[in-house]
Design a protein around this motif. Structure first.
Motif, PDB file in Angstrom:
ATOM      1  N   ARG A  19      46.995  24.705  45.546  1.00 35.17           N
ATOM      2  CA  ARG A  19      47.335  23.732  46.596  1.00 35.17           C
ATOM      3  C   ARG A  19      46.575  22.425  46.354  1.00 35.17           C
ATOM      4  N   LYS A  20      45.287  22.583  46.070  1.00 31.27           N
ATOM      5  CA  LYS A  20      44.439  21.409  45.833  1.00 31.27           C
ATOM      6  C   LYS A  20      44.903  20.636  44.588  1.00 31.27           C
ATOM      7  N   LEU A  21      45.208  21.382  43.526  1.00 33.46           N
ATOM      8  CA  LEU A  21      45.621  20.731  42.274  1.00 33.46           C
ATOM      9  C   LEU A  21      46.975  20.033  42.432  1.00 33.46           C
ATOM     10  N   LEU A  22      47.946  20.735  43.019  1.00 33.52           N
ATOM     11  CA  LEU A  22      49.286  20.142  43.146  1.00 33.52           C
ATOM     12  C   LEU A  22      49.234  18.893  44.015  1.00 33.52           C
ATOM     13  N   ARG A  23      48.408  18.955  45.056  1.00 33.27           N
ATOM     14  CA  ARG A  23      48.265  17.787  45.922  1.00 33.27           C
ATOM     15  C   ARG A  23      47.700  16.614  45.119  1.00 33.27           C
ATOM     16  N   SER A  24      46.724  16.896  44.283  1.00 26.27           N
ATOM     17  CA  SER A  24      46.113  15.809  43.498  1.00 26.27           C
ATOM     18  C   SER A  24      47.084  15.266  42.448  1.00 26.27           C
ATOM     19  N   PHE A  25      48.040  16.087  42.011  1.00 30.37           N
ATOM     20  CA  PHE A  25      49.044  15.600  41.050  1.00 30.37           C
ATOM     21  C   PHE A  25      50.152  14.821  41.761  1.00 30.37           C
ATOM     22  N   GLY A  26      50.205  14.931  43.090  1.00 26.77           N
ATOM     23  CA  GLY A  26      51.212  14.205  43.858  1.00 26.77           C
ATOM     24  C   GLY A  26      52.488  14.984  44.134  1.00 26.77           C
ATOM     25  N   TYR A  27      52.463  16.304  43.905  1.00 30.62           N
ATOM     26  CA  TYR A  27      53.641  17.113  44.188  1.00 30.62           C
ATOM     27  C   TYR A  27      53.624  17.619  45.624  1.00 30.62           C
ATOM     28  N   THR A  28      54.812  17.966  46.125  1.00 23.04           N
ATOM     29  CA  THR A  28      54.932  18.638  47.410  1.00 23.04           C
ATOM     30  C   THR A  28      54.909  20.131  47.138  1.00 23.04           C
ATOM     31  N   MET A  29      54.087  20.876  47.882  1.00 26.00           N
ATOM     32  CA  MET A  29      53.988  22.312  47.644  1.00 26.00           C
ATOM     33  C   MET A  29      54.485  23.106  48.843  1.00 26.00           C
ATOM     34  N   ILE A  30      55.263  24.153  48.559  1.00 25.95           N
ATOM     35  CA  ILE A  30      55.605  25.122  49.588  1.00 25.95           C
ATOM     36  C   ILE A  30      55.103  26.476  49.106  1.00 25.95           C
ATOM     37  N   GLU A  31      54.827  27.389  50.042  1.00 26.64           N
ATOM     38  CA  GLU A  31      54.092  28.603  49.705  1.00 26.64           C
ATOM     39  C   GLU A  31      54.753  29.857  50.250  1.00 26.64           C
ATOM     40  N   ALA A  32      54.652  30.930  49.474  1.00 27.97           N
ATOM     41  CA  ALA A  32      55.079  32.251  49.946  1.00 27.97           C
ATOM     42  C   ALA A  32      54.055  33.259  49.447  1.00 27.97           C
ATOM     43  N   ILE A  33      53.762  34.277  50.274  1.00 27.47           N
ATOM     44  CA  ILE A  33      52.706  35.231  49.909  1.00 27.47           C
ATOM     45  C   ILE A  33      53.244  36.569  49.421  1.00 27.47           C
ATOM     46  N   ASP A  34      54.560  36.705  49.327  1.00 23.78           N
ATOM     47  CA  ASP A  34      55.110  37.907  48.686  1.00 23.78           C
ATOM     48  C   ASP A  34      56.488  37.585  48.116  1.00 23.78           C
ATOM     49  N   GLY A  35      57.035  38.553  47.385  1.00 18.27           N
ATOM     50  CA  GLY A  35      58.273  38.302  46.673  1.00 18.27           C
ATOM     51  C   GLY A  35      59.474  38.093  47.587  1.00 18.27           C
ATOM     52  N   ALA A  36      59.556  38.903  48.635  1.00 15.25           N
ATOM     53  CA  ALA A  36      60.717  38.803  49.523  1.00 15.25           C
ATOM     54  C   ALA A  36      60.766  37.441  50.206  1.00 15.25           C
ATOM     55  N   SER A  37      59.633  36.993  50.720  1.00 15.76           N
ATOM     56  CA  SER A  37      59.646  35.684  51.389  1.00 15.76           C
ATOM     57  C   SER A  37      59.794  34.565  50.369  1.00 15.76           C
ATOM     58  N   GLY A  38      59.306  34.802  49.147  1.00 23.36           N
ATOM     59  CA  GLY A  38      59.494  33.813  48.086  1.00 23.36           C
ATOM     60  C   GLY A  38      60.961  33.604  47.756  1.00 23.36           C
ATOM     61  N   LEU A  39      61.689  34.705  47.614  1.00 23.31           N
ATOM     62  CA  LEU A  39      63.124  34.608  47.296  1.00 23.31           C
ATOM     63  C   LEU A  39      63.887  33.919  48.431  1.00 23.31           C
ATOM     64  N   LYS A  40      63.495  34.238  49.660  1.00 24.96           N
ATOM     65  CA  LYS A  40      64.129  33.613  50.820  1.00 24.96           C
ATOM     66  C   LYS A  40      63.864  32.100  50.805  1.00 24.96           C
ATOM     67  N   MET A  41      62.636  31.749  50.462  1.00 25.59           N
ATOM     68  CA  MET A  41      62.271  30.330  50.453  1.00 25.59           C
ATOM     69  C   MET A  41      63.001  29.558  49.348  1.00 25.59           C
ATOM     70  N   VAL A  42      63.256  30.217  48.227  1.00 28.47           N
ATOM     71  CA  VAL A  42      64.019  29.559  47.163  1.00 28.47           C
ATOM     72  C   VAL A  42      65.396  29.154  47.704  1.00 28.47           C
ATOM     73  N   ARG A  43      66.018  30.071  48.441  1.00 29.62           N
ATOM     74  CA  ARG A  43      67.347  29.785  49.003  1.00 29.62           C
ATOM     75  C   ARG A  43      67.297  28.669  50.030  1.00 29.62           C
TER      76      ARG A  43
END
Ligand code: MN
Length: 129
Positions: A19-43
């Motif tokens: 999170r800290k690194l991506l912020r410093s690179f200027g990217y927007t970050m979204i987060e998921a803590i497991d595979g199921a919510s990750g796949l949902k977030m991709v959609r």
């Protein structure tokens, strides 16, 4: 507009570091803590790039990658696998699953930056051509 990067990771310390690194690179970050919510977030979020931990509590990162790469709606999204077990053959497993990049933990600022910048610029030129 800043690229939107999804990180699927169950370890809070890695999540915080990235999170800290991506912020410093200027990217927007979204987060998921497991595979199921990750796949949902991709959609829901259609990220520009996905970072995925290989060892997740439910669906492992390679399975997530294989599923997304098999789906024509999401196959174009670059996926970088992050793995703690930098063992021999690990890189091959990731690339065989369809990962576009591979980073062995511990994550370094330089490697993360280079890998993301390279894949985003490749994806951009692919969609422009
Ligand atoms: Mn993990």
């Amino acid at each position: 507009m800043a690229a939107k990067i999804l990180y699927i990771e169950d370890n809070p310390l890695n999540m915080r570091l990235v999170r800290k690194l991506l912020r410093s690179f200027g990217y927007t970050m979204i987060e998921a803590i497991d595979g199921a919510s990750g796949l949902k977030m991709v959609r829901q979020e259609q990220p520009d790039l996905i970072l995925v931990d290989v060892n997740l509590p439910d669906i492992d990162g390679l399975e997530i990658t294989a599923r997304l790469k098999a789906d024509p709606d999401f196959a174009h999204i670059p996926i970088v696998a992050l793995t703690a077990n930098a063992m021999h053959g690990d890189r091959e497993h990731c690339l065989n699953a369809g990962c576009d990049g591979y980073i062995a933990k511990p994550i370094t600022r330089q490697e993360l930056h280079n890998t993301i910048a390279h894949l985003l610029s490749s994806a951009q030129s692919a969609s422009a051509s």
